[in-house]
Write an enzyme that holds these catalytic residues in place. Structure first.
Site, PDB file in Angstrom:
ATOM      1  N   ARG A   1       0.826  -1.219   0.000  1.00  8.42           N
ATOM      2  CA  ARG A   1       0.000   0.000   0.000  1.00  8.42           C
ATOM      3  C   ARG A   1       0.851   1.257   0.000  1.00  8.42           C
ATOM      4  NH1 ARG A   1      -3.052  -0.308   5.103  1.00  8.42           N
ATOM      5  NH2 ARG A   1      -1.215  -1.493   5.687  1.00  8.42           N
TER       6      ARG A   1
ATOM      7  N   ASN B   1      -6.023  -2.743   2.521  1.00  9.93           N
ATOM      8  CA  ASN B   1      -6.040  -4.191   2.653  1.00  9.93           C
ATOM      9  C   ASN B   1      -7.479  -4.670   2.759  1.00  9.93           C
ATOM     10  OD1 ASN B   1      -3.261  -4.469   2.651  1.00  9.93           O
ATOM     11  ND2 ASN B   1      -3.093  -4.461   4.868  1.00  9.93           N
TER      12      ASN B   1
END
Length: 91
Positions: A20, A38
């Site tokens: 990320r 996520n």
């Protein structure tokens, strides 16, 4: 140049490998806004908005990811009526 938004779902070893944060860095380099988060099933959802050429570049990068990631699949859908955020966040 036109602005567009897409949502991608990235499958593989993409959690716990800075995926990320690396996506955020790549997006900011290209002037892209959106988010990476996520999902409970182990995938990462990436929502990105920006110039079509920048979106195409980042979409290609999603297949690679950061060192340590092992991407096995990326699905991308173009969102016709999405609201582009003014920053890029990670969740």
């Amino acid at each position: 140049m036109s602005t567009r938004c897409v949502r991608a779902y990235v499958t593989g070893k993409v959690q716990g490998v800075w995926y990320r944060r690396a996506t955020q860095e790549q997006a900011l380099k290209r002037g892209i806004t959106g988010y990476a988060r996520n999902l409970p099933d182990g995938r990462v959802e990436v929502f990105i908005c920006g110039q079509s050429s920048a979106i195409a570049e980042l979409s290609e990068w999603l297949w690679q990811g950061p060192e340590g990631a092992r991407v096995t699949h990326v699905t991308v859908e173009v969102l016709d009526h999405a609201h582009a955020p003014d920053h890029f966040a990670t969740y």
